[in-house]
Design a protein around this motif. Structure first.
Motif: not given
Lengths: 240, 312
Positions: A110-117
């Motif tokens: 989820q860290f990988v998913l949330a960081t870009p936005p």
């Protein structure tokens, strides 16, 4: 292929016999919040400095970094799940840590998913703070840090939006947490790595669309609550 | 209100710390437990298994007994036979409970699985709409039934997910000498429950294990058209479940002690009784077969295996 719901079934069953044991729903809500809040907190810690750096400094390859971040926003969660699986699997580079089927592995994906936005929206927010504000802060004798703090304060709504967007992406995704978490509960019905989304997926797999819908409503209520809390904190911060 | 905010930050920080502590705790625990501790108390057994054992509620029903007996936790991950074996192949689980003998044998031959035991069985049934457009009701041959479905081009829902049920279905088509394909053959790529729902919505045929079908009876209108061996149907529809430990010689992090304790427990008369006593909608879902006066030696080795070096 889409599976239409039975047309005869009421869209929102008012009273549904939830076939769950005491504490089951509470424990999956806890796991959902624990994983997503931790992941978003870590993402924010990384995203804010990165966005500040990109907003205030010019360096070679800035456009490249920007397009990588923007691409990251569209990364399918199931692909992120597979990448994290390869990393934490016993055969992978982090295999010795034995993270597979744990909440920590779910936090990683989820860290990988949330960081870009979070990074991209924060960057947009601080870039949007008008030059005049920055100049004024400079003119009043502010150091670079002071200027940065003023910009953050001006951009706080945008930053809050960024964090909420990241949280929304984290708590609503099902692909990666299912792969790296394993959707595990203990035999007495207490969630270990089952989140609201994977619980919904499990109910749907068993054809229990009613209970799946109820859990969906719980997830919606949870996201609404978190949104309300963050907005309220932002408002109160502004009034001080 | 600043206080509230500080508490929020404290909570977030605490969570982060807990996450980091959790990481190191997991890694440290895994290593020290294996080496120094004599018992298994407090350890966690990771079981990868099929959706049919998990979704029917069987595992949740019988596991508390094992967990209490040894003071351990069982993490059951329901993945489908193909994925369950793949997780074990990567060393991500300690014990596998699946239902596709061909895949189990391959798993053993490649050295990943050891100490296989026959565990229990039920059977597959061919289910479909009551109107039965292909006219297969009561057929005593599963392959003839599939041929009839193919010839009448009646909609057939396939799991299409490399699960034990999907493997069985493909074997049946092969035995029937028919290559399924065309508009009437739909691969859903979903679990058994979802596949049954899809078939239900479309008035289609599908192959299901009896356990999942019974546990969903209240949700769907499909009926059993071709019975499996439990109700005197053809033997080809038998659905045996096996259990294997992950070979600690290949994956030294596998919790072999606990895996063997689990296999010993689940093949014991007590747990086998619990399996036969588990009922959904008043029907028995699984039939134990681990306890026998005349054990079938083929359960321990790949089917058809014989020792070549053993020439007298």
């Amino acid at each position: 292929m889409s599976v239409p719901l039975e047309p005869a079934a009421p869209l929102f069953p008012v009273v549904v016999d939830l076939p769950f044991r005491e504490g089951y729903v509470r424990s999956i809500i806890f796991v959902s919040l624990y994983v997503s809040v931790t992941a978003v907190a870590l993402s924010t810690l990384v995203s804010l400095p990165v966005a500040m750096l990109m907003g205030f400094a010019d360096f070679r390859g800035k456009q490249l970094v920007k397009s990588i971040i923007n691409t990251g926003m569209g990364f399918p969660s199931v692909v992120v799940g597979l990448l994290v699986l390869f990393a934490v699997s016993n055969q992978g580079p982090l295999g010795a840590l034995e993270l597979i089927f744990t909440r920590e592995a779910m936090i990683m994906s989820q860290f990988v998913l949330a960081t870009p936005p979070i990074t991209a929206i924060t960057l947009a927010a601080i870039t949007g703070v008008s030059e005049n504000v920055r100049d004024a802060a400079h003119a009043l004798g502010g150091t670079r840090l002071d200027v940065a703090l003023v910009v953050i304060k001006e951009a706080r709504y945008g930053i809050a939006t960024a964090i909420l967007a990241g949280f929304g992406r984290a708590i609503s995704e099902v692909g990666s947490v299912l792969i790296v978490g394993g959707n595990i509960t203990s035999a007495d019905g207490v969630s270990k790595t089952r989140t609201l989304t994977t619980a919904i997926q499990l109910e749907a797999r068993q054809g229990q669309y009613d209970t799946a819908m109820v859990l969906g409503a719980v997830l919606l209520a949870l996201v609404l609550t978190v949104n309300a809390i963050v907005v309220r904190l932002g408002d109160e911060g502004a009034m001080r | 209100m600043a206080i509230q905010r500080r508490q929020f930050i404290a909570a977030v920080g605490g969570g982060t710390l807990a996450a980091i502590a959790g990481c190191s705790g997991t890694s440290g625990g895994g290593q020290s437990d294996g080496g120094t501790s004599a018992g298994v108390t407090g350890e966690t057994l990771t079981l990868t298994t099929t959706t049919s054992t998990y979704d029917t509620g069987l595992l949740d029903e019988i596991h508390p007994d094992f967990e209490e007996m040894y003071g351990v936790t069982v993490d059951a991950v329901a993945q489908g036979t193909g994925a369950a074996l793949e997780s074990a192949r990567n060393g991500d689980s300690d014990v596998v409970m699946v239902h596709a003998r061909g895949l189990e044998d391959e798993f053993m031959r490649n050295g990943y699985g050891i100490n296989r035991r026959d565990l229990m069985f039920n059977d597959f049934v061919i289910v479909g709409p009551e109107s039965d457009p292909a006219g297969i009701q009561g057929m005593s041959s599963a392959t003839e039934a599939l041929t009839a479905i193919a010839e009448s081009q009646s909609t057939f829902v396939s799991r299409g997910d490399n699960s034990g049920t999907h493997t069985k279905e493909l074997n049946l088509w092969e035995a029937a000498g028919t290559e399924p394909g065309g508009d009437w053959y739909q691969e859903t790529g979903t679990g058994m429950g979802e596949a049954l729902n899809v078939a239900n919505q479309q008035g289609a045929y599908t192959l299901s294990d009896r356990g999942t079908f019974i546990s969903q009876l209240s949700e769907i209108d499909l009926v059993i058209l071709v019975q499996g061996p439990i109700e005197d149907g053809p033997e080809i529809l038998a659905n045996p479940y096996g259990i294997m430990a992950v070979n600690p010689g290949v994956h030294d992090n596998a919790n072999y002690d606990l895996a063997m304790a689990y296999i010993g427990w689940i093949t014991s008369p007590g747990a086998q009784d619990a399996i036969s006593g588990y009922r959904v909608n008043d029907e028995q879902l699984f039939f134990p077969e681990a306890v026998s006066e005349n054990p079938d030696f083929q359960q321990y080795v790949p089917e058809g295996w014989s020792s070549d070096s053993d020439d007298e």
